[in-house]
Enzyme design. Sequence first.
Site, short mmCIF file in Angstrom:
data_model
loop_
_atom_site.label_atom_id
_atom_site.label_comp_id
_atom_site.label_asym_id
_atom_site.label_seq_id
_atom_site.Cartn_x
_atom_site.Cartn_y
_atom_site.Cartn_z
N ALA A 18 0.83 -1.22 0.00
CA ALA A 18 0.00 0.00 0.00
C ALA A 18 0.86 1.27 0.00
CB ALA A 18 -0.91 0.00 1.23
N CYS A 19 0.20 2.39 -0.29
CA CYS A 19 0.84 3.70 -0.18
C CYS A 19 1.02 4.01 1.31
CB CYS A 19 -0.03 4.79 -0.80
SG CYS A 19 -0.28 4.55 -2.57
N PRO A 20 2.10 4.66 1.73
CA PRO A 20 3.18 5.11 0.86
C PRO A 20 4.37 4.16 0.77
CG PRO A 20 3.47 6.10 3.01
CD PRO A 20 2.31 5.13 3.11
N MET A 21 4.20 2.90 1.32
CA MET A 21 5.37 2.02 1.34
C MET A 21 5.84 1.63 -0.06
SD MET A 21 6.52 1.88 4.31
CE MET A 21 7.74 0.60 3.98
N ASN A 22 4.89 1.53 -1.00
CA ASN A 22 5.30 1.19 -2.38
C ASN A 22 6.20 2.28 -2.96
OD1 ASN A 22 3.22 3.06 -2.48
ND2 ASN A 22 1.75 1.67 -3.46
#
Lengths: 83, 296
Positions: A18-22
Site C-alpha cells: 500500500a501507499c506510501p510504502m510502495n
Amino acid sequence: MTTPTVCAKASLNLRGVACPMNYVKTKLRLERMAPGEVLEIFIDPGAPIRNVPRSITGDGHRVLACEPEDGVFRLLIERGPDA
Amino acid sequence: MIEFTDEQIERYSRHIILKEVGGKGQEKIAAARVLVIGAGGLGCPVAYYLAAAGVGTLGIVDSDAVDLSNLQRQILHHTPDVGRPKVQSAGEKLSALNPDVRVVPHRQRLTSQNVLSVIADYDIVVDGTDNFPARFLINDACVLSGKPLVHGGILRFEGQLTTILPGRGPCYRCLFPEPPPPGFVPSCQEAGVLGAIAGVIGTLQATEVLKLILGIGETLAGYLLTVDLLTMEFRRVRIPKNAECEVCGEHPSILAPFDYRRRTINHARNARRPRSPVVGIPPTHVAGPPGRTRIT
Ligand SMILES: [Zn+2]
C-alpha cells in the site's frame, strides 16, 4: 503507450504493497541506481497507480512506460539525475 | 552503504519520503553519534526525538537520580523511576522506543578532567544542563575540540537556543563572556518552569541536530532564538562573533577546559571587571539576563 525497448536494470514487485510504502521502496531502489538506469515496478490499481507515478516524477525521475498487466500496472522508470 | 531491513524501511518511511532526507539521509542519521548532556527537561525530548529518528549512537550524560519533581517536564522518566539513575531510566525508554539505537549511558558529572574524553567519541553535542558552570565547560570543550554544539536554556515560560559551529560562528562565550555572579542565580520562586517549554526548546534542539547531520536548511549558527510562551513570540536575533572571546577569539586565553565552582563563582577569572552578559543584544531581545535563564 508502447513499451520502449529498454532494458530494466532492476525489478520490484509491489503487488499488495500500500501507499506510501510502495513509493518508499521504489524511491530507495532508485537511489541505489545510476542516473539513466531503468527500474521496472509492478503496482496495484487504485491509490497506488494514482500516487506512485506522481511522487516519483516529483523526485525528478521519468516514467517511461505505464501499462496494465494481469490486473496490476507495470511501470518503467528512468532514474533521474542527482539533485 | 547500509542495507535497511523491511522493518527499518517501514519505521523510517516518513523520513525517507522527505526529499531532503531520503534513504541516503536516513543512512547519515543511522551513522551519526550524538551526545546529549543532561537527561532532564531538555535532554529528555532531545533524546526522545533523536532515538525515534534512528540516530545510531546516542550518549546520555547525567549523574542524578529521578526526583518526583522532575516528572512535570522530564518526559522520559515515569513515576516508578523515582530514585533510579536518570541515565538508566532514560536508556530503557529510548531502547524500547527504538532498538536500532545504541544508547551509551555516562553516569557522571562532566568536569575539566573528563569532558574532552567524553565528547571525543561523538560528532555533535547537545547541551541540556541546568547550570552555568556546566554550560561554560561544555562550550569551551566543544570549541577547543571543534565539535558542533546545540545549546538550549529554559526558565519560567521562556527559552532560548543557538547552534555553535566552532571556527565558523560565535560561541556561547561570545554571547555571555562569563557566568553570572551568584546573586543572579534564580531564587526558589524564580526557578519555576512550565513543563511544556522544555518540550518546545528540546524539540527545536533535536531539529537542529538532525539538520546538522543531514546538512540541510539553515541552522541557528550565528543566531539566538528566544521563545516566550506567554506571548507566543519567537525571535531570531543575530549574535556577532566576539573577536575578543576568550575561547574562540583572535587571541584566546582559554586553551584547556577549566571548572567554575558551582553556584559560588569565585574563580580568578571573575576577579576582573565583569562584562555585560548580553553584549551586542538589545535587552528586550533576550529571554532575560543569563542569571535568570536557567536550564533544567
Ligand atoms: Zn566565542
